[in-house]
Design an enzyme around this catalytic site. Structure first.
Site, short mmCIF file in Angstrom:
data_model
loop_
_atom_site.label_atom_id
_atom_site.label_comp_id
_atom_site.label_asym_id
_atom_site.label_seq_id
_atom_site.Cartn_x
_atom_site.Cartn_y
_atom_site.Cartn_z
N ASP A 69 0.85 -1.18 0.00
CA ASP A 69 0.00 0.00 0.00
C ASP A 69 0.89 1.24 0.00
O ASP A 69 2.11 1.14 0.19
CB ASP A 69 -0.95 0.00 1.20
CG ASP A 69 -0.24 -0.41 2.47
OD1 ASP A 69 0.97 -0.09 2.61
OD2 ASP A 69 -0.85 -1.07 3.31
N ASP A 71 1.61 4.95 1.65
CA ASP A 71 1.33 5.87 2.76
C ASP A 71 1.90 7.24 2.45
O ASP A 71 3.04 7.37 2.00
CB ASP A 71 1.95 5.34 4.06
CG ASP A 71 1.31 4.03 4.50
OD1 ASP A 71 0.11 3.84 4.21
OD2 ASP A 71 2.01 3.21 5.11
N ASP A 148 10.37 3.29 12.97
CA ASP A 148 11.13 2.20 13.59
C ASP A 148 12.52 2.00 12.97
O ASP A 148 13.54 2.29 13.58
CB ASP A 148 10.32 0.90 13.63
CG ASP A 148 9.62 0.54 12.32
OD1 ASP A 148 9.86 1.21 11.31
OD2 ASP A 148 8.83 -0.43 12.31
P1 ATP Z 1 4.35 -3.25 5.14
O1 ATP Z 1 5.03 -3.63 3.89
O2 ATP Z 1 4.10 -4.41 6.03
O3 ATP Z 1 3.14 -2.36 4.98
P2 ATP Z 1 5.41 -0.91 6.40
O4 ATP Z 1 6.82 -0.52 6.76
O5 ATP Z 1 4.70 -0.02 5.43
O6 ATP Z 1 5.46 -2.39 5.92
P3 ATP Z 1 3.28 -0.28 8.17
O7 ATP Z 1 2.80 -1.04 9.37
O8 ATP Z 1 2.40 -0.09 7.02
O9 ATP Z 1 4.62 -1.00 7.74
O10 ATP Z 1 3.78 1.12 8.73
C1 ATP Z 1 4.13 2.22 7.91
C2 ATP Z 1 5.32 2.96 8.50
O11 ATP Z 1 4.96 3.47 9.80
C3 ATP Z 1 6.54 2.12 8.74
O12 ATP Z 1 7.34 2.00 7.59
C4 ATP Z 1 7.24 2.87 9.85
O13 ATP Z 1 7.92 4.00 9.33
C5 ATP Z 1 6.08 3.38 10.69
N1 ATP Z 1 5.71 2.42 11.75
C6 ATP Z 1 4.75 1.47 11.70
N2 ATP Z 1 4.68 0.77 12.85
C7 ATP Z 1 5.61 1.29 13.65
C8 ATP Z 1 6.04 1.03 14.99
N3 ATP Z 1 5.49 0.05 15.71
N4 ATP Z 1 7.03 1.80 15.51
C9 ATP Z 1 7.57 2.78 14.77
N5 ATP Z 1 7.24 3.08 13.53
C10 ATP Z 1 6.27 2.36 12.97
MG MG Z 2 2.64 -0.17 4.80
#
Ligand code: ATP
Ligand code: MG
Length: 452
Positions: A69, A71, A148
């Site tokens: 997705d 963001d 993170d």
């Molecule tokens: P995915 O491919 O699983 O969507 P993602 O990195 O986009 O991976 P998301 O859960 O969609 O993960 O979160 C989007 C962003 O928000 C992350 O890339 C990170 O920068 C931040 N984030 C999400 N969860 C956390 C957390 N628990 N602590 C700190 N930052 C977080």
């Molecule tokens: Mg994501």
């Protein structure tokens, strides 16, 4: 999975070290970005706001992968975002976010969050250092610190198509390293779920964990138990239904995280490390990964049924040894194991019901004579129950001949099915000395003697 980090970046500094990668210095092209995400970015920009893609989508685009997705982050606050988009809904009470809807695609638009360190009045930690509240808006320079991993903190700027990097995320990306922003132990304490995220990304991306991150994980793994079970279930679903379940399982065990998610399973595994429970689980996880690779569906209840099968068996055997009838023993054992498990990963009721059904079907596969098979095959969970039987049979926990019989029974005509379920004829068989056991199966010792 473990890559050597040739090109490792310097340790993350406490102050932002801004580095901007211009369009010619990275490989993200707009053709890879969802049209709707581009629309959102351009519209925000047109209204005078700053707008960036951030997080997993930038990380995945840099790897040439298709993001799950997209963001967006901006300096517009939620109310301002709402005014820009008609197709927009604000969600979240603690931290307001905007969801911009385009048919089935939703683009999440967040306002930059404030830096935790500078906002002590707004940031609330519990005794173990877990972040309970973190709800202020801020600037991009502040937003970056609450993310993170460095590779998750890269911002793609729609203004000039550059990648903005405050935390050496690009260098870590090139070195295929997952590194937490700031002090690893503090960041894991703030939110222990980051440990599960570390494993998920390491496996999915083929990145290695930075040694500091690894070290802290060994030290604070136990803190994961402070996370509400509903959140752990959501994370466990992402971990095990993403196509890399087997590798994930091994890595979670390595870091002592698996025992928090599945304590009863871990108990059985540590007792019988090289025995059947491990084999059954490994086969279940491997099958699930292959199914995903083939574009087939996998279900959470089947995997959880596999995770918890051995604990159920162990408890049931104990009860049987104490004199309980088999049927009751299994039912009680299933109840106990499930009520223990939901303390770790909360399970929706339809999942626990389906798991019980898969388990309770297992002894029923032994009845292969008369009308029972034709009734069993119409059971709504028959297919899952049969797949589970196969799994048990292939790993030595059930009679392979029974599993094969059911495989054939499903394939043949009704007429043939009737023949398969006819009771063994007594007269002539006893004359020739053939013996059959209670399942109507010719005893193996007879086959070995070549009497057939
Ligand atoms: P995915 O491919 O699983 O969507 P993602 O990195 O986009 O991976 P998301 O859960 O969609 O993960 O979160 C989007 C962003 O928000 C992350 O890339 C990170 O920068 C931040 N984030 C999400 N969860 C956390 C957390 N628990 N602590 C700190 N930052 C977080
Ligand atoms: Mg994501």
């Amino acid at each position: 999975m473990i890559n050597s980090a040739k090109n490792e970046a310097e340790p993350v500094k406490s102050q932002p070290q801004l580095r901007i990668y211009s369009r010619s210095e990275h490989n993200i092209s707009r053709a890879q970005i969802s049209e709707n995400a581009l629309k959102v970015l351009y519209k925000l920009q047109k209204e005078g706001f700053n707008a960036y893609l951030v997080g997993g989508c930038v990380r995945d685009l840099l790897l040439g992968r298709e993001p799950k997705d997209f963001d967006v982050v901006t300096n517009a606050d939620p109310e301002q975002i709402r005014k820009v988009f008609r197709n927009c809904r604000l969600i979240g009470r603690r931290f307001r976010l905007a969801h911009v809807h385009f048919g089935r695609e939703v683009i999440e638009v967040a306002t930059f969050r404030g830096a935790a360190e500078d906002q002590n009045d707004k940031q609330v930690l519990d005794k173990a250092g877990r972040l309970l509240r973190d709800n202020v808006y801020g600037t991009i320079e502040e937003d970056v610190w609450r993310r993170d991993f460095t590779v998750n903190a890269l911002y793609y700027n729609i203004k000039d198509f550059s990648v903005v990097d405050y935390v050496s995320g690009m260098a870590d990306h090139e070195a295929a390293t997952l590194r937490l922003i700031g002090d690893p132990e503090t960041r894991f304490r703030e939110d222990p779920v980051r440990m599960l995220r570390a494993v998920r990304f390491a496996v999915k991306l083929g990145f290695r964990l930075h040694p500091d991150c690894e070290k802290s994980m060994h030290e604070v793994a136990e803190l994961l138990s402070s996370i509400p079970s509903a959140r752990l279930y959501d994370e466990a679903l992402k971990l095990f239904l993403s196509g890399y379940a087997l590798q994930t399982f091994e890595m979670l065990r390595h870091y002592g995280l698996f025992q928090v998610l599945f304590p009863a399973t871990e108990n059985c595994l540590s007792v019988e490390e090289n025995g059947f429970p491990r084999l059954l689980l490994i086969k279940a996880l491997g099958n699930s990964d292959s199914r995903i690779a083939e574009g087939k569906t996998v279900t959470a209840y089947f995997l959880w049924a596999a995770f918890l099968w051995e604990p159920v068996q162990m408890r049931a055997q104990e009860k049987i040894a104490k004199g309980m009838v088999e049927f009751m023993a299994y039912q009680d054992a299933a109840n106990e194991v499930i009520s223990l498990q939901v303390k770790s990963t909360a399970l929706p009721r339809h999942i626990t019901m389906a798991m019980r059904e898969v388990w309770s079907l297992q002894p029923k596969f032994n009845a292969r004579v008369g009308s029972k098979p034709s009734r069993l095959i119409t059971h709504p969970r028959f297919r899952a129950g049969y797949d589970f039987l196969l799994l048990r049979a292939e790993t030595g926990g059930a009679d392979l001949e029974v599993a094969k019989w059911w495989g054939k029974y499903q394939e043949v005509s009704e007429n043939e099915q009737r023949k398969m379920t006819q009771p063994p004829r007594k007269g002539p068989a006893s004359k020739t000395g053939r013996k059959r056991n209670y399942r109507g199966k010719v005893k193996e010792s007879v086959i070995e003697k070549g009497e057939l």
